[in-house]
Design a protein around this motif. Sequence first.
Motif, PDB file in Angstrom:
ATOM      1  N   TRP A  99      -2.188  10.028   1.509  1.00  0.00           N
ATOM      2  CA  TRP A  99      -1.243   8.756   0.943  1.00  0.00           C
ATOM      3  C   TRP A  99      -0.544   8.801  -0.380  1.00  0.00           C
ATOM      4  O   TRP A  99       0.090   8.317  -0.095  1.00  0.00           O
ATOM      5  CB  TRP A  99      -2.494   7.618   1.458  1.00  0.00           C
ATOM      6  N   LEU A 100      -1.959   9.097  -0.874  1.00  0.00           N
ATOM      7  CA  LEU A 100      -1.006   9.817  -2.308  1.00  0.00           C
ATOM      8  C   LEU A 100       0.318  10.653  -2.928  1.00  0.00           C
ATOM      9  O   LEU A 100       0.956  10.113  -3.429  1.00  0.00           O
ATOM     10  CB  LEU A 100      -1.742  10.141  -3.789  1.00  0.00           C
ATOM     11  N   LEU A 105      -7.024   6.914  -6.172  1.00  0.00           N
ATOM     12  CA  LEU A 105      -5.709   7.597  -5.611  1.00  0.00           C
ATOM     13  C   LEU A 105      -6.245   8.488  -6.351  1.00  0.00           C
ATOM     14  O   LEU A 105      -6.353   9.644  -6.272  1.00  0.00           O
ATOM     15  CB  LEU A 105      -5.267   7.357  -4.573  1.00  0.00           C
ATOM     16  N   ALA A 106      -5.261   8.797  -7.725  1.00  0.00           N
ATOM     17  CA  ALA A 106      -5.310   9.753  -8.544  1.00  0.00           C
ATOM     18  C   ALA A 106      -7.099   9.966  -8.821  1.00  0.00           C
ATOM     19  O   ALA A 106      -6.373  12.249  -9.070  1.00  0.00           O
ATOM     20  CB  ALA A 106      -4.694   8.715  -9.869  1.00  0.00           C
ATOM     21  N   LEU A 146       0.940  -1.287  -0.286  1.00  0.00           N
ATOM     22  CA  LEU A 146      -0.055  -0.390   0.166  1.00  0.00           C
ATOM     23  C   LEU A 146       1.056   0.999  -0.144  1.00  0.00           C
ATOM     24  O   LEU A 146       0.321   2.220  -0.245  1.00  0.00           O
ATOM     25  CB  LEU A 146      -1.410  -0.025   1.081  1.00  0.00           C
ATOM     26  N   MET A 147       1.914   1.061  -0.035  1.00  0.00           N
ATOM     27  CA  MET A 147       3.222   2.001   0.558  1.00  0.00           C
ATOM     28  C   MET A 147       4.086   2.611  -0.845  1.00  0.00           C
ATOM     29  O   MET A 147       4.565   3.503  -0.779  1.00  0.00           O
ATOM     30  CB  MET A 147       3.812   2.345   1.922  1.00  0.00           C
ATOM     31  N   ASN A 148       3.237   1.717  -2.291  1.00  0.00           N
ATOM     32  CA  ASN A 148       4.114   1.923  -2.993  1.00  0.00           C
ATOM     33  C   ASN A 148       3.379   1.383  -4.285  1.00  0.00           C
ATOM     34  O   ASN A 148       2.716   1.209  -4.178  1.00  0.00           O
ATOM     35  CB  ASN A 148       5.376  -0.005  -3.409  1.00  0.00           C
ATOM     36  N   PHE A 149       3.179   3.600  -4.906  1.00  0.00           N
ATOM     37  CA  PHE A 149       2.120   3.431  -6.044  1.00  0.00           C
ATOM     38  C   PHE A 149       2.300   2.801  -7.548  1.00  0.00           C
ATOM     39  O   PHE A 149       1.156   1.598  -7.507  1.00  0.00           O
ATOM     40  CB  PHE A 149       2.663   5.366  -6.704  1.00  0.00           C
ATOM     41  N   ALA A 167      -7.486  12.566  -5.605  1.00  0.00           N
ATOM     42  CA  ALA A 167      -7.033  14.286  -6.119  1.00  0.00           C
ATOM     43  C   ALA A 167      -6.464  14.843  -6.882  1.00  0.00           C
ATOM     44  O   ALA A 167      -6.839  16.240  -6.947  1.00  0.00           O
ATOM     45  CB  ALA A 167      -5.328  12.899  -5.906  1.00  0.00           C
ATOM     46  N   ALA A 207       1.938  11.258   0.344  1.00  0.00           N
ATOM     47  CA  ALA A 207       3.052  10.603   0.844  1.00  0.00           C
ATOM     48  C   ALA A 207       3.762   9.015  -0.082  1.00  0.00           C
ATOM     49  O   ALA A 207       4.949   8.874   0.116  1.00  0.00           O
ATOM     50  CB  ALA A 207       2.535   9.677   2.020  1.00  0.00           C
ATOM     51  N   ILE A 208       3.170   9.256  -1.626  1.00  0.00           N
ATOM     52  CA  ILE A 208       3.986   7.597  -1.830  1.00  0.00           C
ATOM     53  C   ILE A 208       4.126   8.061  -3.344  1.00  0.00           C
ATOM     54  O   ILE A 208       4.875   7.173  -4.230  1.00  0.00           O
ATOM     55  CB  ILE A 208       3.214   6.649  -2.004  1.00  0.00           C
ATOM     56  N   ARG A 261       3.380   9.871   5.646  1.00  0.00           N
ATOM     57  CA  ARG A 261       4.850   9.982   5.406  1.00  0.00           C
ATOM     58  C   ARG A 261       5.811   8.650   6.432  1.00  0.00           C
ATOM     59  O   ARG A 261       6.569   8.274   5.197  1.00  0.00           O
ATOM     60  CB  ARG A 261       5.580  11.540   5.517  1.00  0.00           C
ATOM     61  N   LEU A 289       0.172  -0.483  -6.510  1.00  0.00           N
ATOM     62  CA  LEU A 289      -1.556  -0.545  -6.133  1.00  0.00           C
ATOM     63  C   LEU A 289      -2.706  -1.783  -6.684  1.00  0.00           C
ATOM     64  O   LEU A 289      -3.821  -1.217  -6.352  1.00  0.00           O
ATOM     65  CB  LEU A 289      -1.805   0.960  -5.734  1.00  0.00           C
TER      66      LEU A 289
END
Lengths: 266, 278
Positions: free
Chosen positions: B86-87, A15-16, A2-5, A19, B89-90, B172, A8
């Motif tokens: 979240w976005l 997410l994109a 989850l911490m690697n775009f 945003a 941060a990654i 982060r 995902l």
Amino acid sequence: MLMNFDKLGTWRWVLAGIAVLMALFLLLPIVFIVALSFGDSRWLIFPPPGWTMRWYHELFADPRWLQSAWTSARIAVVVMVLSVILGLLASFALVRGQFRGRAVLRAFFLTPMILPVVIIAVALYAFFLRIGLNGTFTGFVAAHLIVALPFSIIAITGALKTFDPAIEDAAILCGAHPWEARARVTLPAISHGVFSAAIFSFLISWDEVVLAIFMASPTLQTLPVRVWTTLRQDLTPVIAAASTLLVLLTVVLMIVAALIRKGKSR
Amino acid sequence: MLSFLMPARRGSGLGMALPALVLLLAFFVVPVTLLLTRSVTEPQPGLQNYETLLGSATYLRVFGNTFLVSGTVTLVTALIAFPVAWLLAITTPRLAGILFGIILLSMWTNLLARTYAWMVLLQQTGLINRMLMAVGVIDQPLQLTNNLIGVTIGMVYIMLPFMILPLYGVIRKIDPAILQAAALCGASKGQALRRVLLPLAAPGIASGALMVFVMSLGYFVTPALLGGTSNMMLAELIVQQVQSLVNWGMGAAAAFILLVVTLILYALQLRLFAGRGV
């Protein structure tokens, strides 16, 4: 995962998407105002039937707008200078001082930032009515200084904490007077914090509405007070023109702030 | 003066804090104290101002509006801010930089300019209503200003950065290895989100939420311009009592209630998050 775009999967697009929508939401009013200020519809039809500079002409033709902008600028500059001086002294005390209750003092200095500004505004209004400072330049400066100072202290203590006092000591050992060492060694080293404090303080005073509504008199009005009283009557496009100029100023100050940050990291 | 040669003198440095201290005492502590005493002395000594405020349906509605709007604003900003933080941060530094630029631009744009834009956008003949009608979602223009819907939209706009920034700070710092471990142990993405990422981000969510809630409770400008007179919030009530009705006792009592609620929530924030660096 989850911490690697890149890993995902389909969630990337969710997410994109959120945003992008948020970025549009944040930009919409700003872009809209700029466009509106050049539109030739008095009734704010959008998209406007044609384009015009008329609202800017009206803005500059009315001396009250320029006058209030001038008042705002004078107040903001005085607030900026005082806020930086008081902030510098207070920060030295908070970071370097050796006395009991430093944490309490710091919390106290930051309180005006936490309390709703409407409480401070009403309290100062009552107080200034009593001591005759209402509607005066001094009253304005005092009110804005109270809310600007916490931001100045945060910016300067932040910079001062990362500066090693041993360097200042070295200057003193080499023969500098303690105050000379502070002014010529420490101050340049923490200048990015001082500049941030100055920009924050200026912008806070320049944009401040609630205190200003209470401090203003018919003869002494800041720009936000002028916008506020006009807004309460009608939504004339002249305000869009004034707002556009304010957005422009924000962008310029943001670029200056970014350049300062860049200069610091070099 | 040399910090390593001389033993620190007790009380040294306090003098430099004096100018700021005097300023705050004269123009902050004294005025606020004087105001608060008026809540129990005007028009006559006693607690009748508080009894009126907390005992009448009109004023209780103001409190209700205030908590309803602040709660909704907090919830909506949290729902938008979490995926965005979240976005941030990654994602790549370049994209994050652009998003941060937009967030800071909206945050530092003059408050009245932003509120004016929403007043125009949300009015009956405004862009939002006409777009919704063009798409066919609605037949009649919706009433979006002069009510709490307008206030909520305007305030979400203002509060978003204050939720995104603390959340970003917390997310982060989360070690990606922890989420990798969750994946290795067989957790699906949904499980990893619910049982690992969200709990780890919880301090940031809670701290941002408290901050947004507290700021919303005492907000004046946006509710006054987008809310109209029949849907008052607490800060408007204070201003109305003082400015239009010249009823200092009631205004001061309402201010005192707002002050107490703010300080309690702030103390809660300090207690919950002390030492966590958020």
